[in-house]
Scaffold this motif. Structure first.
Motif, PDB file in Angstrom:
ATOM      1  N   HIS A 163      -3.471   3.932  11.158  1.00  0.00           N
ATOM      2  CA  HIS A 163      -1.946   4.309  10.745  1.00  0.00           C
ATOM      3  C   HIS A 163      -1.331   4.980  11.962  1.00  0.00           C
ATOM      4  O   HIS A 163      -0.450   5.688  11.709  1.00  0.00           O
ATOM      5  CB  HIS A 163      -1.891   4.662   9.470  1.00  0.00           C
ATOM      6  CG  HIS A 163      -0.490   4.302   8.846  1.00  0.00           C
ATOM      7  ND1 HIS A 163      -0.618   2.982   7.963  1.00  0.00           N
ATOM      8  CD2 HIS A 163       0.724   4.974   8.760  1.00  0.00           C
ATOM      9  CE1 HIS A 163       0.841   3.058   7.838  1.00  0.00           C
ATOM     10  NE2 HIS A 163       1.354   4.069   8.120  1.00  0.00           N
ATOM     11  N   HIS A 201       0.533  -7.651  -3.236  1.00  0.00           N
ATOM     12  CA  HIS A 201       0.867  -6.122  -3.068  1.00  0.00           C
ATOM     13  C   HIS A 201      -0.213  -5.487  -2.574  1.00  0.00           C
ATOM     14  O   HIS A 201      -0.140  -4.188  -2.804  1.00  0.00           O
ATOM     15  CB  HIS A 201       1.313  -5.692  -4.351  1.00  0.00           C
ATOM     16  CG  HIS A 201       2.557  -6.339  -5.232  1.00  0.00           C
ATOM     17  ND1 HIS A 201       3.148  -5.834  -6.087  1.00  0.00           N
ATOM     18  CD2 HIS A 201       3.101  -7.552  -4.735  1.00  0.00           C
ATOM     19  CE1 HIS A 201       4.160  -6.844  -6.604  1.00  0.00           C
ATOM     20  NE2 HIS A 201       4.062  -7.727  -5.656  1.00  0.00           N
ATOM     21  N   ASN A 210      -1.475   5.627   0.204  1.00  0.00           N
ATOM     22  CA  ASN A 210      -2.036   4.767   1.548  1.00  0.00           C
ATOM     23  C   ASN A 210      -0.911   4.354   2.251  1.00  0.00           C
ATOM     24  O   ASN A 210      -0.760   3.231   2.873  1.00  0.00           O
ATOM     25  CB  ASN A 210      -2.653   3.621   0.998  1.00  0.00           C
ATOM     26  CG  ASN A 210      -4.225   4.006   0.787  1.00  0.00           C
ATOM     27  OD1 ASN A 210      -4.642   4.810   1.689  1.00  0.00           O
ATOM     28  ND2 ASN A 210      -4.859   3.239   0.319  1.00  0.00           N
ATOM     29  N   HIS A 211       0.236   5.073   2.396  1.00  0.00           N
ATOM     30  CA  HIS A 211       1.221   4.707   3.402  1.00  0.00           C
ATOM     31  C   HIS A 211       2.069   3.224   2.790  1.00  0.00           C
ATOM     32  O   HIS A 211       2.393   2.583   3.463  1.00  0.00           O
ATOM     33  CB  HIS A 211       1.105   4.275   4.823  1.00  0.00           C
ATOM     34  CG  HIS A 211       0.695   5.516   5.347  1.00  0.00           C
ATOM     35  ND1 HIS A 211       1.407   6.725   5.799  1.00  0.00           N
ATOM     36  CD2 HIS A 211      -0.685   6.024   5.517  1.00  0.00           C
ATOM     37  CE1 HIS A 211       0.541   7.734   6.501  1.00  0.00           C
ATOM     38  NE2 HIS A 211      -0.682   7.053   6.372  1.00  0.00           N
ATOM     39  N   SER A 212       1.882   3.165   1.428  1.00  0.00           N
ATOM     40  CA  SER A 212       2.408   1.706   0.863  1.00  0.00           C
ATOM     41  C   SER A 212       3.063   1.893  -0.184  1.00  0.00           C
ATOM     42  O   SER A 212       2.419   1.463  -1.497  1.00  0.00           O
ATOM     43  CB  SER A 212       1.215   0.679   0.894  1.00  0.00           C
ATOM     44  OG  SER A 212       0.680   0.594   1.985  1.00  0.00           O
ATOM     45  N   LEU A 213       4.053   2.559  -0.381  1.00  0.00           N
ATOM     46  CA  LEU A 213       4.974   2.877  -1.624  1.00  0.00           C
ATOM     47  C   LEU A 213       4.945   1.439  -2.500  1.00  0.00           C
ATOM     48  O   LEU A 213       4.621   1.685  -3.820  1.00  0.00           O
ATOM     49  CB  LEU A 213       6.223   3.338  -1.423  1.00  0.00           C
ATOM     50  CG  LEU A 213       7.122   4.089  -2.379  1.00  0.00           C
ATOM     51  CD1 LEU A 213       6.210   5.514  -2.428  1.00  0.00           C
ATOM     52  CD2 LEU A 213       8.298   4.489  -1.738  1.00  0.00           C
ATOM     53  N   TYR A 214       5.187   0.469  -1.854  1.00  0.00           N
ATOM     54  CA  TYR A 214       5.554  -0.872  -2.513  1.00  0.00           C
ATOM     55  C   TYR A 214       4.315  -1.271  -3.293  1.00  0.00           C
ATOM     56  O   TYR A 214       4.186  -1.620  -4.533  1.00  0.00           O
ATOM     57  CB  TYR A 214       5.731  -1.984  -1.660  1.00  0.00           C
ATOM     58  CG  TYR A 214       4.932  -2.232  -0.688  1.00  0.00           C
ATOM     59  CD1 TYR A 214       4.779  -1.583   0.500  1.00  0.00           C
ATOM     60  CD2 TYR A 214       3.701  -3.144  -0.933  1.00  0.00           C
ATOM     61  CE1 TYR A 214       3.953  -1.895   1.452  1.00  0.00           C
ATOM     62  CE2 TYR A 214       2.655  -3.264  -0.051  1.00  0.00           C
ATOM     63  CZ  TYR A 214       2.812  -2.792   1.091  1.00  0.00           C
ATOM     64  OH  TYR A 214       1.927  -3.145   2.131  1.00  0.00           O
ATOM     65  N   SER A 215       3.099  -0.861  -2.843  1.00  0.00           N
ATOM     66  CA  SER A 215       1.855  -1.329  -3.549  1.00  0.00           C
ATOM     67  C   SER A 215       1.569  -0.521  -5.002  1.00  0.00           C
ATOM     68  O   SER A 215       0.785  -1.040  -5.772  1.00  0.00           O
ATOM     69  CB  SER A 215       0.977  -1.046  -2.530  1.00  0.00           C
ATOM     70  OG  SER A 215      -0.661  -1.495  -2.959  1.00  0.00           O
ATOM     71  N   LEU A 221       3.687   9.454  -0.030  1.00  0.00           N
ATOM     72  CA  LEU A 221       3.276   8.522   0.907  1.00  0.00           C
ATOM     73  C   LEU A 221       1.875   8.376   1.196  1.00  0.00           C
ATOM     74  O   LEU A 221       1.219   7.243   1.308  1.00  0.00           O
ATOM     75  CB  LEU A 221       3.979   8.698   2.219  1.00  0.00           C
ATOM     76  CG  LEU A 221       5.278   7.983   2.285  1.00  0.00           C
ATOM     77  CD1 LEU A 221       6.036   8.175   3.744  1.00  0.00           C
ATOM     78  CD2 LEU A 221       5.171   6.411   2.043  1.00  0.00           C
ATOM     79  N   GLY A 257       5.876   0.858   4.870  1.00  0.00           N
ATOM     80  CA  GLY A 257       5.283   1.287   3.620  1.00  0.00           C
ATOM     81  C   GLY A 257       6.168   2.268   2.949  1.00  0.00           C
ATOM     82  O   GLY A 257       5.600   3.034   1.810  1.00  0.00           O
ATOM     83  N   SER A 306      -2.012  -2.940  -0.015  1.00  0.00           N
ATOM     84  CA  SER A 306      -1.427  -1.680   0.699  1.00  0.00           C
ATOM     85  C   SER A 306      -1.700  -1.975   2.082  1.00  0.00           C
ATOM     86  O   SER A 306      -2.605  -2.646   2.506  1.00  0.00           O
ATOM     87  CB  SER A 306      -2.116  -0.312   0.552  1.00  0.00           C
ATOM     88  OG  SER A 306      -3.623  -0.376   0.673  1.00  0.00           O
ATOM     89  N   LEU A 307      -0.818  -1.148   3.217  1.00  0.00           N
ATOM     90  CA  LEU A 307      -1.075  -1.460   4.508  1.00  0.00           C
ATOM     91  C   LEU A 307      -2.360  -1.157   4.960  1.00  0.00           C
ATOM     92  O   LEU A 307      -2.991  -1.864   5.810  1.00  0.00           O
ATOM     93  CB  LEU A 307       0.031  -0.688   5.067  1.00  0.00           C
ATOM     94  CG  LEU A 307       1.432  -0.957   5.134  1.00  0.00           C
ATOM     95  CD1 LEU A 307       2.383  -0.002   5.787  1.00  0.00           C
ATOM     96  CD2 LEU A 307       1.761  -2.515   5.514  1.00  0.00           C
ATOM     97  N   GLY A 336       9.015   1.817   1.621  1.00  0.00           N
ATOM     98  CA  GLY A 336      10.067   1.107   0.819  1.00  0.00           C
ATOM     99  C   GLY A 336       9.582   0.383  -0.412  1.00  0.00           C
ATOM    100  O   GLY A 336       8.187   0.154  -0.316  1.00  0.00           O
ATOM    101  N   TYR A 337      10.257  -0.321  -1.465  1.00  0.00           N
ATOM    102  CA  TYR A 337       9.575  -1.169  -2.625  1.00  0.00           C
ATOM    103  C   TYR A 337       9.374  -2.490  -1.997  1.00  0.00           C
ATOM    104  O   TYR A 337       9.844  -2.680  -0.760  1.00  0.00           O
ATOM    105  CB  TYR A 337      10.577  -0.798  -3.631  1.00  0.00           C
ATOM    106  CG  TYR A 337      10.470   0.518  -4.300  1.00  0.00           C
ATOM    107  CD1 TYR A 337       9.108   0.735  -5.069  1.00  0.00           C
ATOM    108  CD2 TYR A 337      11.322   1.244  -4.316  1.00  0.00           C
ATOM    109  CE1 TYR A 337       9.014   1.972  -5.626  1.00  0.00           C
ATOM    110  CE2 TYR A 337      11.019   2.516  -4.732  1.00  0.00           C
ATOM    111  CZ  TYR A 337       9.747   2.999  -5.504  1.00  0.00           C
ATOM    112  OH  TYR A 337       9.700   4.180  -6.049  1.00  0.00           O
ATOM    113  N   ILE A 338       8.757  -3.248  -2.826  1.00  0.00           N
ATOM    114  CA  ILE A 338       8.445  -4.489  -2.357  1.00  0.00           C
ATOM    115  C   ILE A 338       9.321  -5.500  -1.524  1.00  0.00           C
ATOM    116  O   ILE A 338       9.038  -5.897  -0.335  1.00  0.00           O
ATOM    117  CB  ILE A 338       7.604  -5.398  -3.499  1.00  0.00           C
ATOM    118  CG1 ILE A 338       6.977  -6.634  -3.027  1.00  0.00           C
ATOM    119  CG2 ILE A 338       8.852  -5.632  -4.423  1.00  0.00           C
ATOM    120  CD1 ILE A 338       5.516  -6.002  -2.603  1.00  0.00           C
TER     121      ILE A 338
END
Lengths: 158, 289
Positions: free
Chosen positions: A77, A50, B71-76, B67, A106, A52-53, A108-110
């Motif tokens: 980014h 999981h 870190n531009h990573s909502l899922y995380s 967002l 980034g 982060s980008l 959306g959810y997983i």
């Protein structure tokens, strides 16, 4: 004598052109493979950790994407600008897929995120396979070009 | 401007960062909270004062802020978002609220974000001196419970307590359960510290007890029954405890039947009030029953 020099120059140019074109095609394909690897890496890191980008891109290293300026922008980014770097190399469908990724990455959810990565990776992989086939045909053509020229010169001169 | 304030400026959308920057420069080191609310002006909390900034946040500003904070990573951050917060960086925590989407009575997604409360941590050296003095008298063999209403500095005191216990000259082996990634900030001088970051409190305590052989376990915001159960287990195994809990007064603590079991573990109670002032009480029979 001047005819011979002219023929030699023509031959040299044909060889040079053939070499440059083959190299360009190879680089283009290598970049596409590198992009594939990037998306595979991203997808795995998202699914398993999981991460982060930002974390994923910061730790990812690839000399091919680094040298063409794609990765430095990707890390900041500035996804759209990074895609612009390579936009003239690939078909519009590939660029559109990458742009779609950049728009939604980034947000959306997983499950969504993994799906998005997998889809982009699959499109790139498919294009890789297609371009591999195309490259084989093109390489044959580039290799035969100097020989054809030699034959043409011989026919013209004698 | 402090390092923490510079970080938060990079985590805010440009119009909000621009609006807040001036105030952060003017009141550097004093800003405790930045509150963003949809269609309302930005509010900064400066210790006991409220400062309104002339910029009205739009819902899309809040979406962009989430967002950026993620870190531009909502899922995380999906798990912590469901818990109502985003651990940003360097101990900064952003509490968020909006419209919850439920699935089997559990929050599955948060949409239409309406408020973000960004809390900026600050080190307050000597904030835990009273507690350290009290613990030192019994050679660090006693437990302490810190309590107070929200925003009174419980986490800050726990952080300072951790810093003191794990650095020169005390050097106690401390397992820090940092569930919300905000306790273990700026503890560069801490030597004998093991940080369990992001662990659920009860699981973190259990792991620390079984695998890290700590002399102290430090844990913030004890709330659920499982946290209390884990505290009891640690306390009964000879590990010393420093924990914090939400409660305004000693009477509140006493009145909560769920807390009765754990109150007996503590020899000291440290009460914080709204002016961030702390008072240390020894445990008494009347208090713990």
């Amino acid at each position: 004598m001047s005819k011979l020099v002219g023929c030699f120059l023509l031959l040299l140019t044909a060889y040079w052109y053939s070499y440059v074109q083959q190299k360009r095609e190879k680089e283009k394909l290598n970049k596409l493979f590198a992009l594939c690897k990037l998306f595979d890496h991203t997808q795995k890191n998202i699914s398993y950790f999981h991460s982060s980008l930002g974390e994923i891109f910061q730790t990812y290293a690839d000399p091919i994407l680094e040298n063409c300026g794609f990765l430095p922008l990707w890390r900041e980014h500035r996804l759209m600008e990074a895609i612009d770097c390579i936009s003239d190399l690939y078909p519009t469908s590939v660029i559109q897929t990458l742009q779609q990724y950049a728009l939604h990455a980034g947000k959306g959810y997983i499950d969504e995120e993994v799906r998005l990565c997998t889809y982009t990776h699959d499109v790139l992989e498919e294009t890789c396979q297609k371009q591999c086939e195309e490259q084989k045909t093109k390489n044959k053509m580039y290799k035969t070009l100097p020989y054809l020229l030699v034959i043409s010169i011989v026919l013209l001169l004698y | 401007m402090e390092y923490i304030e510079q970080i938060i400026l990079t985590k805010l959308p440009l119009p909000i960062a621009k609006a807040v920057k001036e105030a952060l420069l003017k009141y550097s080191g004093m800003v405790e909270e930045i509150r963003l609310r949809a269609n309302r002006p930005i509010a900064l909390t400066l210790r006991t004062k409220l400062l309104l900034v002339e910029y009205v946040c739009t819902p899309s500003d809040l979406e962009n802020a989430v967002l950026l904070l993620c870190n531009h990573s909502l899922y995380s951050y999906a798990d912590t978002i469901r818990e109502g917060y985003i651990p940003v960086a360097a101990g900064i925590r952003a509490g968020i609220c909006g419209q919850a989407v439920l699935n089997n009575r559990e929050i599955s997604v948060l949409k239409n974000i309406s408020s973000i409360c960004i809390r900026l941590p600050h080190r307050v050296p000597h904030a835990a001196d009273q507690i350290i003095d009290a613990l030192e008298r019994k050679n660090y063999t006693e437990n302490v419970l810190i309590f107070g209403p929200p925003g009174t500095g419980k986490t800050t005191v726990l952080r300072e307590l951790t810093a003191a216990l794990t650095s020169m000259p005390i050097y106690k082996k401390v397992a820090l359960i940092d569930t919300r990634h905000e306790l273990s900030v700026d503890l560069d001088d801490s030597v004998t510290i093991d940080v369990l970051s992001g662990y659920p409190r009860s699981k973190g305590m259990e792991i620390a007890l079984r695998t890290l052989a700590p002399e102290y376990i430090i844990c913030d915001e004890i709330a659920s029954e499982s946290d209390q159960h884990a505290l009891l287990e640690c306390g009964n195994c000879g590990v010393h405890l420093c924990a914090s809990i939400h409660a305004s007064t000693l009477q509140d603590l006493r009145a909560n039947p769920a807390l009765q079991k754990i109150l007996v573990l503590f020899q000291w109670f440290y009460q914080l009030d709204n002016s961030h002032h702390g008072t240390l009480f020894p445990s008494t029979k009347e208090l713990v029953g």
